[in-house]
Design an enzyme around this catalytic site. Structure first.
Site, PDB file in Angstrom:
ATOM      1  N   SER A  91      33.223  44.533  44.401  1.00 46.58           N
ATOM      2  CA  SER A  91      34.044  44.237  45.578  1.00 46.58           C
ATOM      3  C   SER A  91      34.641  45.529  46.130  1.00 46.58           C
ATOM      4  CB  SER A  91      35.174  43.279  45.205  1.00 46.58           C
ATOM      5  OG  SER A  91      36.120  43.232  46.269  1.00 46.58           O
ATOM      6  N   HIS A 147      30.291  43.184  47.869  1.00 44.42           N
ATOM      7  CA  HIS A 147      31.136  42.068  48.279  1.00 44.42           C
ATOM      8  C   HIS A 147      32.270  42.616  49.148  1.00 44.42           C
ATOM      9  CE1 HIS A 147      32.846  37.999  47.748  1.00 44.42           C
ATOM     10  NE2 HIS A 147      34.022  38.583  47.599  1.00 44.42           N
ATOM     11  N   ASP A 169      35.765  41.636  50.881  1.00 47.10           N
ATOM     12  CA  ASP A 169      36.855  40.652  50.927  1.00 47.10           C
ATOM     13  C   ASP A 169      37.623  40.813  52.232  1.00 47.10           C
ATOM     14  OD1 ASP A 169      37.027  40.994  47.481  1.00 47.10           O
ATOM     15  OD2 ASP A 169      36.818  39.076  48.519  1.00 47.10           O
ATOM     16  N   MET A 175      40.410  39.617  54.721  1.00 49.67           N
ATOM     17  CA  MET A 175      41.658  38.854  54.663  1.00 49.67           C
ATOM     18  C   MET A 175      42.393  38.953  55.992  1.00 49.67           C
ATOM     19  SD  MET A 175      42.884  40.095  50.906  1.00 49.67           S
ATOM     20  CE  MET A 175      41.774  39.943  49.510  1.00 49.67           C
ATOM     21  N   HIS A 212      33.013  37.701  52.338  1.00 52.90           N
ATOM     22  CA  HIS A 212      33.893  36.591  51.942  1.00 52.90           C
ATOM     23  C   HIS A 212      35.041  36.510  52.943  1.00 52.90           C
ATOM     24  CE1 HIS A 212      36.909  35.176  48.567  1.00 52.90           C
ATOM     25  NE2 HIS A 212      36.781  34.276  49.521  1.00 52.90           N
ATOM     26  N   MET A 269      38.239  35.244  53.978  1.00 53.00           N
ATOM     27  CA  MET A 269      39.474  34.549  53.616  1.00 53.00           C
ATOM     28  C   MET A 269      40.311  34.461  54.897  1.00 53.00           C
ATOM     29  SD  MET A 269      40.108  36.298  49.900  1.00 53.00           S
ATOM     30  CE  MET A 269      38.930  37.621  50.164  1.00 53.00           C
ATOM     31  N   MET A 299      36.743  30.696  43.425  1.00 60.31           N
ATOM     32  CA  MET A 299      37.774  31.710  43.202  1.00 60.31           C
ATOM     33  C   MET A 299      38.354  31.511  41.802  1.00 60.31           C
ATOM     34  SD  MET A 299      37.776  33.646  45.740  1.00 60.31           S
ATOM     35  CE  MET A 299      39.174  34.636  45.217  1.00 60.31           C
ATOM     36  N   GLY A 349      43.744  36.742  47.710  1.00 60.05           N
ATOM     37  CA  GLY A 349      44.714  37.581  48.423  1.00 60.05           C
ATOM     38  C   GLY A 349      44.802  38.979  47.860  1.00 60.05           C
ATOM     39  N   GLY A 403      43.279  41.893  44.692  1.00 60.00           N
ATOM     40  CA  GLY A 403      42.454  42.217  43.531  1.00 60.00           C
ATOM     41  C   GLY A 403      43.371  42.489  42.346  1.00 60.00           C
ATOM     42  N   GLY A 404      42.770  42.649  41.165  1.00 56.50           N
ATOM     43  CA  GLY A 404      43.529  43.045  39.983  1.00 56.50           C
ATOM     44  C   GLY A 404      44.354  41.948  39.334  1.00 56.50           C
ATOM     45  N   ASP A 424      34.807  34.979  41.478  1.00 56.18           N
ATOM     46  CA  ASP A 424      35.467  36.116  42.125  1.00 56.18           C
ATOM     47  C   ASP A 424      36.933  36.144  41.739  1.00 56.18           C
ATOM     48  OD1 ASP A 424      35.934  36.930  45.698  1.00 56.18           O
ATOM     49  OD2 ASP A 424      36.633  37.912  43.870  1.00 56.18           O
TER      50      ASP A 424
HETATM   51  C1  DX5 Z   1      40.935  38.034  45.818  1.00 59.67           C
HETATM   52  C2  DX5 Z   1      39.765  38.976  45.921  1.00 59.67           C
HETATM   53  C3  DX5 Z   1      39.533  39.607  44.567  1.00 59.67           C
HETATM   54  C4  DX5 Z   1      38.511  40.710  44.591  1.00 59.67           C
HETATM   55  C5  DX5 Z   1      38.128  41.148  43.195  1.00 59.67           C
HETATM   56  O1  DX5 Z   1      41.209  37.506  47.061  1.00 59.67           O
HETATM   57  O2  DX5 Z   1      38.617  38.257  46.349  1.00 59.67           O
HETATM   58  O3  DX5 Z   1      39.130  38.596  43.692  1.00 59.67           O
HETATM   59  O4  DX5 Z   1      37.381  40.224  45.187  1.00 59.67           O
HETATM   60  O5  DX5 Z   1      39.255  41.328  42.462  1.00 59.67           O
HETATM   61  P1  DX5 Z   1      39.223  41.886  40.947  1.00 59.67           P
HETATM   62  O6  DX5 Z   1      39.800  43.277  41.053  1.00 59.67           O
HETATM   63  O7  DX5 Z   1      40.059  40.917  40.199  1.00 59.67           O
HETATM   64  O8  DX5 Z   1      37.805  41.893  40.473  1.00 59.67           O
HETATM   65 ZN    ZN Z   2      35.973  37.803  47.369  1.00 57.49          ZN
END
Ligand code: DX5
Ligand code: ZN
Length: 227
Positions: free
Chosen positions: A8, A33, A35, A37, A67, A69, A138, A143, A145-146, A177
């Site tokens: 990602s 990927h 993300d 938002m 993706h 969101m 999910m 929203g 990562g981490g 994800d």
């Molecule tokens: C959340 C994001 C995260 C990202 C990956 O909205 O979609 O899940 O892709 O995050 P981590 O760092 O948890 O792999």
């Molecule tokens: Zn994602």
């Protein structure tokens, strides 16, 4: 079962996004990927079609798995398709005609996917299975990562994989994800997931190629064992 690994971009160094795209392309990953938002559907704002276009320009052969969101993904899906997206995934919880938007994505010869948040039951994707190439579950609240992996999502994966098999769609790409590393990927693969989005666990490693290989091996070894 084919296993796909999708780093990602959200977890990459925002000061060197083009380098991150090159790193992902060289790592043996199956796709990048993105993300996206909108600061409405989720409490965060990430990046838009111009970053998708940069990624496609930088690595034209690296599929972009986008993706959305977003509360109104129907208004933006075309922008990401024009930017070069190979897949566009929208949330079943979005405020739009989900089936109509998925059909429109496919009409433009782009893979379509549907995504559910942790609080949404597996059954919510069943009506859309005939309309999609991918289902994204999910494994964190969308929203950021981490975050930590939500174990409670595991039964949802088995339910969706079993339903896809029952409907004659054994090749459905079932993706996870959020909080994915080699160990959580194996737990998800055991329940039928075969595509793994990972940000922090991969970009934190000095050798991204080794991280992708390790995650793929762990998932392949565990696939279907708890189905
Ligand atoms: C959340 C994001 C995260 C990202 C990956 O909205 O979609 O899940 O892709 O995050 P981590 O760092 O948890 O792999
Ligand atoms: Zn994602």
């Amino acid at each position: 079962m084919e296993i796909a690994i999708l780093p990602s971009l959200l977890a990459a160094d925002f000061g060197h996004l083009a380098d991150a795209c090159r790193q992902v392309a060289a790592s043996g990953a199956d796709a990048l990927h993105l993300d996206i938002m909108d600061a409405h559907f989720v409490p965060n704002l990430s990046f838009g079609p111009d970053v998708a276009a940069m990624a496609h320009r930088t690595e034209p052969d690296l599929p972009l798995n986008t993706h959305l969101m977003m509360t109104q993904p129907d208004r933006y899906a075309i922008r990401f398709i024009e930017a070069g997206a190979a897949t566009v995934l929208i949330h079943v919880e979005a405020d739009c005609d989900v089936a109509g938007t998925l059909a429109e994505i496919r009409r433009r010869k782009v893979r379509a996917g549907v995504t559910i948040k942790p609080a949404t039951p597996a059954e919510a994707v069943f009506p859309f299975l005939p309309l999609v190439d991918e289902v994204l579950v999910m494994t964190v609240e969308p929203g950021y990562g981490g975050q930590s992996f939500l174990e409670g999502m595991l039964p949802k994966l088995a339910a969706i994989r079993r339903e896809a098999i029952r409907r004659g769609q054994p090749g459905l790409l079932l993706m996870v994800d959020g909080g994915i590393n080699a160990a959580t990927a194996a737990a998800c693969a055991a329940r039928g997931a075969n595509a793994f989005v990972a940000g922090n666990s991969l970009f934190r490693q000095t050798d991204l190629k080794a991280g992708v290989r390790e995650m793929r091996q762990a998932a392949a070894a565990a696939y279907g064992k708890e189905l």
